[in-house]
Scaffold this motif. Structure first.
Motif, short mmCIF file in Angstrom:
data_model
loop_
_atom_site.label_atom_id
_atom_site.label_comp_id
_atom_site.label_asym_id
_atom_site.label_seq_id
_atom_site.Cartn_x
_atom_site.Cartn_y
_atom_site.Cartn_z
N GLU A 1 2.56 -3.89 0.86
CA GLU A 1 3.02 -3.58 -0.50
C GLU A 1 2.09 -4.18 -1.54
OE1 GLU A 1 7.18 -3.70 -3.05
OE2 GLU A 1 6.85 -5.15 -1.44
N LEU A 2 1.69 -5.42 -1.31
CA LEU A 2 0.79 -6.08 -2.25
C LEU A 2 -0.58 -5.40 -2.25
CD1 LEU A 2 0.35 -8.42 -4.22
CD2 LEU A 2 -0.37 -9.82 -2.27
N LEU A 3 -1.03 -4.97 -1.09
CA LEU A 3 -2.31 -4.26 -1.01
C LEU A 3 -2.24 -2.96 -1.82
CD1 LEU A 3 -5.14 -4.04 0.26
CD2 LEU A 3 -4.08 -2.89 2.22
N THR A 4 -1.14 -2.24 -1.66
CA THR A 4 -0.95 -0.99 -2.41
C THR A 4 -0.97 -1.24 -3.91
OG1 THR A 4 0.39 -0.10 -0.61
CG2 THR A 4 0.58 0.97 -2.75
N ASP A 5 -0.24 -2.25 -4.35
CA ASP A 5 -0.18 -2.57 -5.77
C ASP A 5 -1.54 -3.00 -6.31
OD1 ASP A 5 2.49 -1.99 -5.68
OD2 ASP A 5 3.15 -4.09 -5.57
N SER A 6 -2.28 -3.75 -5.50
CA SER A 6 -3.61 -4.21 -5.93
C SER A 6 -4.55 -3.03 -6.11
CB SER A 6 -4.17 -5.20 -4.92
OG SER A 6 -3.37 -6.36 -4.83
N TYR A 7 -4.52 -2.10 -5.17
CA TYR A 7 -5.36 -0.91 -5.29
C TYR A 7 -4.97 -0.10 -6.53
CZ TYR A 7 -7.42 -1.41 -0.61
OH TYR A 7 -8.13 -1.84 0.49
N GLN A 8 -3.68 -0.01 -6.80
CA GLN A 8 -3.21 0.73 -7.97
C GLN A 8 -3.74 0.10 -9.25
OE1 GLN A 8 0.99 0.44 -9.03
NE2 GLN A 8 1.05 2.66 -9.33
#
Length: 250
Positions: free
Chosen positions: A218-225
């Protein structure tokens, strides 16, 4: 810890002769004591959980009589006393010396296990059950314990300690993953999104079965966003949703 035959004989003897025996040992100058004197005093203190007294006598025994069966046995008992006295680094030192000097000793699996326990004790606290999280402590200590447990399992997979060591490996792996996640979230809070993404990826690569896997995704997804990396975000979100679906089905 197993009691040696010598320990049992001494305890029996002491119960018959009374405190005068111990008093005579204390009053006698160290230079006049025999190896039996030191070992008897050490093992009595060991039995009574007087770890500081036991440590003092084991150390003197090794200093005055560095060779022979008494010195050999003292390494393990001294290491355990240091471990119980909350001096894990001293325990590890004694155990590594024992491993080096007596590689074929029958208690070698125990030596490896006690070394891991000593390293592991640095990562624990009685407060963990109430207010603290071991993941907030030094990660290097957790890694040392993890490596020691792994070495025990690799060298002695059939030993009586292998199962307990395997259980601690799982706990330590989760602990180290949580530590990485805390760091990743810190970077995210500081808007260092590339650093947070890199930490999240590190968790997924090195601790793929950790309990924080979904949170790392989830954190990886948010960081990419946040970085506008749409393709990477889409892929990470797909993996995250798949992971969530598996968790719900279980």
């Amino acid at each position: 810890m197993k009691k040696t035959l010598l320990t049992a004989l001494f305890i029996t003897s002491f119960s018959l002769t009374g405190c005068s025996t111990l008093n005579s040992l204390i009053e006698k100058p160290d230079a006049e004591k025999s190896v039996e004197d030191f070992y008897s005093a050490a093992t009595l203190a060991f039995k009574n959980k007087e770890w500081d007294v036991a440590i003092d006598n084991y150390e003197k025994l090794k200093a005055y009589f560095p060779y022979g069966s008494y010195a050999e046995q003292s390494y393990l008992e001294l290491a355990y006393a240091y471990y119980k006295y909350d001096e894990p680094k001293s325990a590890i030192r004694e155990l590594e010396e024992f491993i080096r000097l007596y590689p074929r000793h029958k208690e070698m699996p125990y030596a490896y296990y006690l070394r891991a326990l000593a390293a592991d004790s640095v990562t624990r606290s009685w407060l963990d059950k109430f207010i603290t999280d071991p993941a907030t402590r030094d990660k290097v200590s957790a890694e040392n314990a993890y490596n020691f447990y792994s070495e025990l399992i690799n060298r002695f997979p059939q030993s009586r300690y292998a199962t307990a060591a395997s259980e601690r490996l799982i706990a330590l792996r989760n602990q180290m993953a949580r530590n990485e996640l805390k760091v990743a979230r810190f970077y995210y809070s500081k808007q260092a999104f590339l650093a947070s993404a890199n930490r999240a990826e590190y968790i997924l690569q090195n601790y793929p079965r950790a309990v924080v896997t979904a949170e790392a995704l989830e954190l990886l997804t948010d960081s990419y966003q946040k970085m506008g990396m749409d393709v990477n975000e889409s892929h990470a979100r797909e993996v995250y949703q798949l992971n969530q679906g598996r968790l719900q089905s279980n």
